[in-house]
Scaffold this motif. Structure first.
Motif, mmCIF file in Angstrom:
data_model
loop_
_atom_site.group_PDB
_atom_site.id
_atom_site.type_symbol
_atom_site.label_atom_id
_atom_site.label_comp_id
_atom_site.label_asym_id
_atom_site.label_seq_id
_atom_site.Cartn_x
_atom_site.Cartn_y
_atom_site.Cartn_z
ATOM 1 N N SER A 54 0.849 -1.193 0.000
ATOM 2 C CA SER A 54 0.000 0.000 0.000
ATOM 3 C C SER A 54 0.882 1.240 0.000
ATOM 4 O O SER A 54 2.015 1.221 0.479
ATOM 5 C CB SER A 54 -0.881 -0.030 1.252
ATOM 6 N N THR A 55 0.338 2.319 -0.501
ATOM 7 C CA THR A 55 1.076 3.577 -0.519
ATOM 8 C C THR A 55 1.015 4.320 0.811
ATOM 9 O O THR A 55 1.706 5.339 0.976
ATOM 10 C CB THR A 55 0.533 4.501 -1.629
ATOM 11 N N ALA A 56 0.241 3.846 1.773
ATOM 12 C CA ALA A 56 0.138 4.516 3.076
ATOM 13 C C ALA A 56 1.507 4.550 3.757
ATOM 14 O O ALA A 56 2.316 3.622 3.608
ATOM 15 C CB ALA A 56 -0.864 3.797 3.965
ATOM 16 N N VAL A 57 1.748 5.600 4.506
ATOM 17 C CA VAL A 57 3.041 5.763 5.174
ATOM 18 C C VAL A 57 3.335 4.584 6.094
ATOM 19 O O VAL A 57 4.451 4.045 6.099
ATOM 20 C CB VAL A 57 3.090 7.108 5.945
ATOM 21 N N ARG A 58 2.355 4.136 6.870
ATOM 22 C CA ARG A 58 2.610 3.062 7.829
ATOM 23 C C ARG A 58 2.936 1.728 7.156
ATOM 24 O O ARG A 58 3.694 0.937 7.714
ATOM 25 C CB ARG A 58 1.463 2.924 8.823
ATOM 26 N N GLN A 73 6.285 -3.083 -5.676
ATOM 27 C CA GLN A 73 5.302 -2.294 -6.420
ATOM 28 C C GLN A 73 4.401 -1.639 -5.371
ATOM 29 O O GLN A 73 3.756 -2.333 -4.589
ATOM 30 C CB GLN A 73 4.470 -3.195 -7.325
ATOM 31 N N PHE A 74 4.401 -0.305 -5.317
ATOM 32 C CA PHE A 74 3.508 0.413 -4.416
ATOM 33 C C PHE A 74 2.202 0.647 -5.152
ATOM 34 O O PHE A 74 2.203 1.115 -6.290
ATOM 35 C CB PHE A 74 4.138 1.730 -3.967
ATOM 36 N N ASP A 75 1.088 0.298 -4.503
ATOM 37 C CA ASP A 75 -0.208 0.357 -5.166
ATOM 38 C C ASP A 75 -1.240 0.999 -4.248
ATOM 39 O O ASP A 75 -1.527 0.464 -3.168
ATOM 40 C CB ASP A 75 -0.635 -1.058 -5.554
ATOM 41 N N SER A 76 -1.788 2.111 -4.680
ATOM 42 C CA SER A 76 -2.778 2.826 -3.866
ATOM 43 C C SER A 76 -4.080 2.049 -3.704
ATOM 44 O O SER A 76 -4.835 2.289 -2.764
ATOM 45 C CB SER A 76 -3.067 4.198 -4.468
ATOM 46 N N SER A 77 -4.348 1.087 -4.594
ATOM 47 C CA SER A 77 -5.603 0.337 -4.500
ATOM 48 C C SER A 77 -5.633 -0.615 -3.297
ATOM 49 O O SER A 77 -6.701 -1.088 -2.916
ATOM 50 C CB SER A 77 -5.869 -0.444 -5.790
ATOM 51 N N ILE A 78 -4.479 -0.884 -2.683
ATOM 52 C CA ILE A 78 -4.434 -1.766 -1.510
ATOM 53 C C ILE A 78 -5.052 -1.074 -0.296
ATOM 54 O O ILE A 78 -5.639 -1.712 0.568
ATOM 55 C CB ILE A 78 -2.987 -2.220 -1.222
ATOM 56 N N TYR A 79 -4.955 0.253 -0.248
ATOM 57 C CA TYR A 79 -5.507 1.029 0.862
ATOM 58 C C TYR A 79 -7.030 0.942 0.802
ATOM 59 O O TYR A 79 -7.640 1.281 -0.211
ATOM 60 C CB TYR A 79 -5.031 2.481 0.726
ATOM 61 N N GLU A 80 -7.633 0.430 1.869
ATOM 62 C CA GLU A 80 -9.090 0.238 1.969
ATOM 63 C C GLU A 80 -9.641 -0.740 0.935
ATOM 64 O O GLU A 80 -10.818 -0.663 0.556
ATOM 65 C CB GLU A 80 -9.827 1.583 1.911
#
Length: 163
Positions: A54-58, A73-80
């Motif tokens: 996920s792209t989240a900082v944590r 691979q950083f992916d914003s779709s993993i967040y939530e």
């Protein structure tokens, strides 16, 4: 070829004032437990070939603390993300990847592990269903390609909480 999927929840996060959820950092405990998770991964699991994070900082800080060195691979779709979204993302994994680590959030990580597991009466499944705390890891094995992975096709072989 057996494929191994490791689903990891981020480490314990901090709650600084005026910081949006996506940007919350890890707490000291989160960094310590994520480092323990990295040690456990190196000691007990196959070499990790690829990471989706996920792209989240944590989650980024969790991955750094594990000291896993595989391509990321950083992916914003993993967040939530829902389990369906996560499964579809995993299905896109390159065929030559044997072991994949996904670093994400609750409830996505526990729900996805549960959805993928065929052996929901196993001890690891019972542990996972009780609680999937921060830095926890669910390890599933599949006897198929990533593209063929779907609900109920995996064997939940380990559930680990680094403490």
């Amino acid at each position: 070829m057996v494929r191994t999927l490791i689903l990891m929840r981020h480490g314990k996060s901090d709650y600084p004032e005026r910081v949006v959820d996506h940007d919350r950092p890890l707490a000291a405990r989160g960094r310590r437990e994520a480092a323990l998770a990295g040690d456990w991964l190196r000691e007990t699991q196959p070499r990790i070939d690829a990471v989706c994070c996920s792209t989240a900082v944590r989650t980024r800080e969790t991955l750094t603390a594990t000291a896993v060195t595989a391509p990321v691979q950083f992916d914003s779709s993993i967040y939530e993300a829902s389990p369906r979204t996560l499964i579809e993302l995993i299905q896109l994994t390159e065929p030559d990847v044997q072991t994949l680590l996904v670093v994400g959030h609750a409830p996505g990580m526990p729900w996805t592990a549960w959805e993928l597991a065929a052996n929901r009466n196993s001890e690891p499944a019972a542990e996972l269903s009780r609680k999937f705390p921060t830095s926890a890891l669910a390890v599933l094995e599949f006897d198929r390609t990533w593209a063929e992975l779907d609900t109920g096709t995996g064997d939940l072989v380990r559930f680990h909480v680094p403490r």
